[in-house]
Design an enzyme around this catalytic site. Structure first.
Site, mmCIF file in Angstrom:
data_model
loop_
_atom_site.group_PDB
_atom_site.id
_atom_site.type_symbol
_atom_site.label_atom_id
_atom_site.label_comp_id
_atom_site.label_asym_id
_atom_site.label_seq_id
_atom_site.Cartn_x
_atom_site.Cartn_y
_atom_site.Cartn_z
ATOM 1 N N ASP A 112 0.900 -1.192 0.064
ATOM 2 C CA ASP A 112 -0.050 -0.140 -0.140
ATOM 3 C C ASP A 112 1.076 1.261 -0.024
ATOM 4 O O ASP A 112 1.690 1.333 0.905
ATOM 5 C CB ASP A 112 -0.858 -0.245 1.192
ATOM 6 N N ASP A 150 -2.864 4.923 -2.324
ATOM 7 C CA ASP A 150 -4.031 5.615 -1.564
ATOM 8 C C ASP A 150 -4.234 6.759 -1.985
ATOM 9 O O ASP A 150 -3.325 7.663 -2.366
ATOM 10 C CB ASP A 150 -3.207 5.450 -0.168
ATOM 11 N N GLU A 161 -6.173 4.065 -6.123
ATOM 12 C CA GLU A 161 -7.431 4.207 -5.279
ATOM 13 C C GLU A 161 -7.819 5.691 -5.839
ATOM 14 O O GLU A 161 -7.316 6.604 -5.410
ATOM 15 C CB GLU A 161 -7.149 4.182 -3.848
ATOM 16 N N HIS A 199 -10.999 -2.644 3.331
ATOM 17 C CA HIS A 199 -11.310 -1.987 4.927
ATOM 18 C C HIS A 199 -11.723 -0.814 5.278
ATOM 19 O O HIS A 199 -11.939 -0.584 6.395
ATOM 20 C CB HIS A 199 -9.627 -2.051 5.392
ATOM 21 N N ASP A 200 -12.335 -0.180 4.260
ATOM 22 C CA ASP A 200 -13.040 0.996 4.293
ATOM 23 C C ASP A 200 -14.751 0.722 4.305
ATOM 24 O O ASP A 200 -15.477 1.878 4.451
ATOM 25 C CB ASP A 200 -12.608 1.991 3.367
HETATM 26 O O1 TEU Z 1 -9.286 5.915 1.883
HETATM 27 C C1 TEU Z 1 -9.804 7.106 1.074
HETATM 28 C C2 TEU Z 1 -11.170 7.191 1.221
HETATM 29 O O2 TEU Z 1 -11.560 7.827 0.146
HETATM 30 C C3 TEU Z 1 -11.708 6.707 2.623
HETATM 31 O O3 TEU Z 1 -11.884 8.053 3.266
HETATM 32 C C4 TEU Z 1 -13.165 6.198 2.104
HETATM 33 O O4 TEU Z 1 -13.452 6.673 1.000
HETATM 34 C C5 TEU Z 1 -13.967 6.441 3.448
HETATM 35 O O5 TEU Z 1 -13.298 6.233 4.530
HETATM 36 C C6 TEU Z 1 -15.381 5.911 3.211
HETATM 37 O O6 TEU Z 1 -16.059 6.083 4.350
HETATM 38 C C7 TEU Z 1 -8.108 5.757 1.881
HETATM 39 C C8 TEU Z 1 -7.703 4.358 2.782
HETATM 40 O O7 TEU Z 1 -8.019 3.547 2.232
HETATM 41 C C9 TEU Z 1 -8.401 4.769 3.981
HETATM 42 O O8 TEU Z 1 -8.218 3.590 5.103
HETATM 43 C C10 TEU Z 1 -7.637 6.130 4.828
HETATM 44 O O9 TEU Z 1 -8.292 6.273 5.873
HETATM 45 C C11 TEU Z 1 -7.828 7.105 3.870
HETATM 46 O O10 TEU Z 1 -7.364 6.881 2.367
HETATM 47 C C12 TEU Z 1 -6.422 8.101 4.304
HETATM 48 O O11 TEU Z 1 -5.269 7.356 3.868
#
Ligand code: TEU
Ligand code: CA
Length: 571
Positions: free
Chosen positions: A95, A197, A251, A327-328
């Site tokens: 990542d 990310d 992403e 994970h989100d």
């Molecule tokens: O996520 C980016 C992002 O858009 C997230 O904020 C997601 O859309 C949102 O949490 C949905 O509710 C990336 C990573 O995957 C996330 O875990 C990190 O918190 C974020 O970037 C900051 O690095």
């Protein structure tokens, strides 16, 4: 392009497997489960960050890109995991979090030392306006203003995420040099790619204009797909990515199909594929004051419209990633399926069928292959995610919503749902740790765990294993053109994958718990010698599709049919 035939498995290391009893997943835990992952059949592991980090955003706040967080182990542990994975033919994708660092990164410590420090403009600093307010009204994704006042140097710094995640200034060529050096350092260690990310946010628009109005007097940070984004990615590709045989996935919040083509069209030499978010952002047919939190779930017809548009949109112009979990996101069986015990396995297999037969690279999030469900946390003290905790505070205190309402939001779409420990067996803490887990284990681990599934031919695990085997043995599943079928059926999502010759796959997925009239395409297909590839009921549907029934049918050259049927018989 090996990544076109690959199936990727995402590991959230802190919740995957704890090898030393401290309640936190770690690298040696991952190494101990490589045979499980080989048995599942996945080709690539994407690890969420394991670098040095204070853990404000569970590792997406990096304080040293070239060091391993001691909570996960040592660099030797990492090197061992990498070589053990490679010896099993499994690739490792890291990542890459370079939109921001931790505020404990050495660069930020220098940047805050003084206004004329050489690394001052590695970050994004702005003066207060005449009233002492931030330069714009941007919102941080985790609540509150995206600007933090720094008293010592008398300016605000930008943080699109937590105040401990200051945004990097990609307009600074020296910063880009340091990032590209770091990436090459990891590539020299032998990793096989990067998940990047929020890479769509690294180029901020000139003047930092306010975006869409949001609650609390804030606006959306209008910073996706900025003016120099593609030139920075082409520079990254030229200086690093093109020198290794890598898989890259960006992403890309805010990316639509046209942006995705710009990112993934091979002729442009940027990235291999992107994660887009249209299908996991909830229904666009209803308004929502708090975005994902109070936005109603997407119906199947809406999901079908989005996924089909992306399948058609990138055909011969780019490459899709295929995911319903990460994970989100909440667990897909709870969000798009039905996690009631009676329907959980059926609907988990149905969703997997719908996703895995599409064109693109499928991503499996840890536990998805078991049909793991959303957590059932009833008290805010159980939550760990900064986004959940800061949103809870903002909505209950600043927006005066009831605790019950806000807990309902967190239970439905909070990120903690995906971050409860992997459920290995029915021993205490689901076999995840011999210590006290950093986050509560889902109590349903006694019914849902890997040990009870890996030898059960009716398990979700076995079904995913079979989908992966089919992808590795059926070229039409990788290269076939997508064509939507039954576009107006409000229960069944059906599509076809057409190969160059007469080969095709027909997929039928009943997204509801009600029986659905049997599409005539199924009877017609079997009438002309089709064979059943996979399904979540033991026999073929008669007259109707059963609750959450999924069926994939193969129509192809005679020879292949015999092979397929022999395969079926030998299973
Ligand atoms: O996520 C980016 C992002 O858009 C997230 O904020 C997601 O859309 C949102 O949490 C949905 O509710 C990336 C990573 O995957 C996330 O875990 C990190 O918190 C974020 O970037 C900051 O690095
Ligand atoms: Ca541990």
């Amino acid at each position: 392009m090996w990544w076109k035939n690959a199936v990727v498995y995402q590991i959230y290391p802190r919740s995957f497997c704890d090898s030393n009893g401290d309640g936190m997943g770690d690298l040696n835990g991952i190494t101990s489960k490589l045979d499980y992952l080989k048995n599942l059949g996945v080709d690539v592991l994407w690890l969420s960050p394991v670098y040095q980090s204070p853990g404000d955003d569970n590792g997406y706040d990096i304080s040293d890109y070239r060091a391993i967080n001691p909570e996960f182990g040592t660099m030797e542990d990492f090197d061992r995991m990498l070589s053990e994975a490679h010896s099993r033919g499994i690739r490792i994708v890291m990542d890459l979090v370079v939109n921001h660092t931790s505020d404990e990164h050495a660069w930020f410590c220098e940047s805050t030392a003084s206004r004329d420090n050489p690394r001052r403009d590695y970050y994004i600093w702005r003066d207060a306006d005449k009233d002492g307010n931030p330069p714009n009204r941007w919102w941080s994704a985790f609540g509150g203003s995206a600007w933090e006042w720094h008293e010592k140097t008398g300016q605000y710094y930008l943080h699109l995420f937590s105040r401990k995640q200051p945004d990097l200034n990609w307009d600074n060529p020296r910063l880009r040099d340091e990032i590209f050096d770091m990436m090459a350092w990891w590539c020299e260690k032998g990793i096989d790619g990067f998940r990047m990310d929020v890479i769509s946010m690294i180029s901020k628009p000139d003047g930092l204009p306010d975006g869409r109005e949001l609650p609390g007097g804030f606006t959306e940070p209008a910073c996706c797909n900025g003016p120099h984004l593609h030139s920075y990615l082409r520079e990254m590709n030229e200086r690093v990515l093109s020198r290794y045989s890598l898989m890259t996935v960006g992403e890309c919040p805010g990316a639509g199909i046209e942006e995705a083509v710009l990112f993934t069209n091979p002729a442009r030499k940027e990235l291999n594929m992107v994660f887009q978010f249209e299908h996991v952002s909830g229904s666009r047919k209803a308004s929502a004051r708090y975005d994902k939190w109070d936005r109603p779930a997407m119906s199947m017809p809406e999901l079908r419209e989005v996924l089909s548009r992306w399948q058609y949109g990138l055909e011969k112009r780019g490459w899709n990633s295929l995911f319903l979990n990460n994970h989100d996101q909440p667990r897909c069986v709870s969000r798009f399926g039905n996690d009631a015990p009676r329907y959980r396995t059926l609907s988990a297999k149905m969703l997997a069928t719908c996703l895995h037969f599409m064109k693109g690279t499928p991503y499996i999030y840890q536990g998805e292959e078991l049909g793991m469900t959303n957590a059932c946390m009833t008290d805010i003290s159980q939550y760990r995610d900064i986004e959940s905790l800061q949103t809870y505070d903002f909505l209950t205190k600043q927006e005066s919503l009831s605790e019950e309402t806000v807990m309902g939001y967190l239970q439905a779409v909070g990120r903690d749902n995906a971050r409860t420990p992997m459920q290995w067996d029915d021993s205490p803490n689901a076999g995840f740790t011999s210590g006290h887990p950093w986050i509560d284990v889902n109590p349903n681990y006694t019914e849902i765990n890997a040990a009870s599934q890996i030898d059960d031919q009716n398990s979700v695990f076995f079904y995913y294993q079979e989908l992966i085997r089919l992808r590795h043995t059926l070229p039409v599943m990788v290269d076939g053109r997508y064509e939507l079928l039954l576009p107006d059926n409000d229960q069944i999502y059906s599509y076809m994958r057409a190969g160059n010759g007469t080969e095709k796959i027909l997929v039928f997925c009943n997204f509801t718990k009600d029986p659905a009239p049997l599409p005539m395409e199924i009877s017609e297909a079997f009438g002309c010698g089709a064979s059943r590839l996979i399904g979540n009921y033991p026999d073929l549907p008669q007259g109707k599709m059963r609750p959450y029934e999924a069926l994939a049918i193969y129509i192809g050259m005679k020879g292949n049919d015999d092979e397929i049927q022999n395969e079926q018989k030998n299973r």
